[in-house]
Design an enzyme around this catalytic site. Structure first.
Site: not given
Length: 491
Positions: A54, A84, A196, A278, A281, A327, A411
């Site tokens: 791959y 990409h 990646n 609060y 405190r 990844f 994916e």
């Protein structure tokens, strides 16, 4: 100064020193040998591969079953980076891009990614020459690596895209000849090694952790000044209470307040009230929980930035090329969502202290001006703080709770860690502004306690602040004072 890239682990403090100190990077001999050894192994392996691997001999994502001819492997990697680069939206701030470059170089230097030494060296050259790729905030699912933003980070390697150089946005095709650089020809797997990875998410987390440490310390200092100005009590910070609920951050916050308030005549003065709200405190519990979260997230991110996060992972010594899932951003997406919530809470309790300071209680004038009515005083800065806090609360919805399948279902679970990263940065900015508004109010309120004085530590902060931001006698344009307060926190 010079930082040598090696197998030595980076800490968040190391990165801060590298970035703030203007260090240059040099790929050390150890890292160089690891990079070259992995690349040579991959090149030799290509000659006798008897099965598809791959990203090395196949397409990507759901195209993993398509085998690529040997003479097209370089073109495959080139196309990967180019296709990409689909980022959009606002650009990433330059200091985070610098961290991205550093983290990508570090990850590739372990010798499990198959990058050429020339590729890693060019990334270092870009860092050293302050050539910062234009990277966009939107586009990553935070699972198959930060594909889109890392594509933009890598485009300049192949002579494409834009960079910021000497404060100017430049086209790489025009700038490279000026620098004497030529586009690189990527080898098998290199594009995947570059794209990646979790460096977009991790760089945002590193930057945010650096700011979070600073803001956590300021929250204590400013909270202590507000406590003094509100005529608060010291008892909630005494050690006995925290010994019986010994959370580390809670204990350290209480100890820090005792240190900050040592020597104060205000905190030791006689009180007519038996209890504080609060927001005063419970400072040890709230600020302390934020500290504990910061430390947890720091530990996770320091593991991440010293890891190999591309795919497949190459192990030359064991003759293995493994396609897996390093990844995936889930290990850091969840902690970033936690850090977002912790910093939002620092702002939330800060805004509540602002509200108390302007409320006309305990001898303080309404809205912290001597003549309220004709003067609105500090009425609207609290509105501003409340608006910012509300926005941060909306940003606290965990990005990591979402997942949208991609790549034709290959994916099918993603972390959305990139969205966690970008909204974390926004909440960091928001928290800084709210704390700056609290400081503006606390310093104003403290002046109404004169002639009594706070501790030397608080008075020192007050005096430094007054050199930048004056006491407000009557209504004036307050936005510039808020801006000066923000800058004061950054000094």
């Amino acid at each position: 100064m010079e930082h040598i890239i090696s197998s030595k682990k980076l800490s968040i403090i190391d990165i801060q020193n590298i970035i703030d100190g203007g260090c240059t990077l040099r790929i050390g001999d150890e890292a160089r040998r690891a990079i070259v050894r992995c690349r040579e192994y991959l090149d030799s392996k290509m000659e006798d591969l008897d099965h598809p691997v791959y990203g090395v001999t196949t397409g990507f994502g759901s195209l993993c079953n398509i085998t690529i001819a040997p003479d097209e492997l370089s073109r495959l990697q080139h196309n990967l980076v180019m296709s990409h680069a689909c980022g959009t939206g606002d650009t990433v701030r330059p200091e985070i891009v610098r961290i991205m470059l550093l983290l990508k170089i570090q990850s590739l230097s372990y010798g499990h990614s198959g990058a050429q030494i020339e590729t890693v060296q060019r990334l270092a050259d870009m860092f050293n020459s302050d050539v910062l790729p234009v990277v966009y905030q939107q586009g990553s699912l935070g699972a198959s690596g930060d594909l889109a933003p890392l594509a933009h980070l890598s485009l300049p390697l192949i002579g494409m895209g834009e960079v910021i150089y000497r404060g100017e946005r430049r086209n790489v095709a025009e700038l490279w000849p000026e620098l004497g650089w030529k586009p690189l020809t990527l080898k098998s797997k290199e594009g995947l090694a570059l794209l990646n990875g979790t460096q977009f998410m991790a760089a945002h987390a590193v930057w945010s952790l650096i700011q979070a440490g600073r803001l956590s310390e300021w929250a204590d200092r400013i909270g202590a000044m507000s406590l003094e100005a509100f005529d608060g009590r010291i008892e909630p910070f005494l050690p006995q209470t925290h010994r019986v609920r010994p959370h580390k951050g809670q204990q350290s916050t209480a100890a820090r307040f005792r240190e900050l308030l040592e020597g104060s005549e205000l905190i030791t003065g006689e009180k007519t009230h038996v209890q504080d709200p609060y927001s005063f405190r419970c400072i040890p519990q709230v600020h302390g929980a934020a500290k504990d979260t910061i430390e947890y997230v720091r530990s996770v991110i320091e593991t991440e930035i010293n890891s190999v996060t591309d795919n497949p992972t190459v192990f030359p010594e064991e003759d293995l090329i493994i396609s897996a899932g390093n990844f995936h951003g889930e290990p850091i997406a969840l902690p970033m969502d936690m850090l977002t919530l912790a910093l939002s809470e620092l702002a939330s309790i800060s805004e509540r202290r602002v509200y108390r300071l302007i409320s006309g209680q305990r001898g303080l004038p309404s809205f912290l001006v001597a003549k309220p009515g004709i003067n609105s005083g500090f009425m609207i800065p609290q509105y501003t703080a409340a608006s910012i806090v509300s926005q941060s609360k909306g940003l606290c919805y965990p990005a990591s709770a979402d997942s949208i399948p991609s790549s034709q279902g290959q994916e099918d679970h993603v972390s959305m860690g990139a969205n966690a990263a970008t909204k974390l940065v926004k909440v960091v900015e928001n928290t800084e502004r709210v704390l700056a508004i609290e400081l503006l109010n606390a310093a104003q309120a403290l002046e109404f306690r004169r002639p009594k004085h706070s501790s030397p530590a608080i008075e020192s902060i007050f005096e430094a602040y007054r050199k930048e931001v004056p006491f407000v006698e009557e209504d004036r344009f307050l936005s510039p004072l808020i801006a000066k307060s923000v800058e004061f926190l950054r000094k």
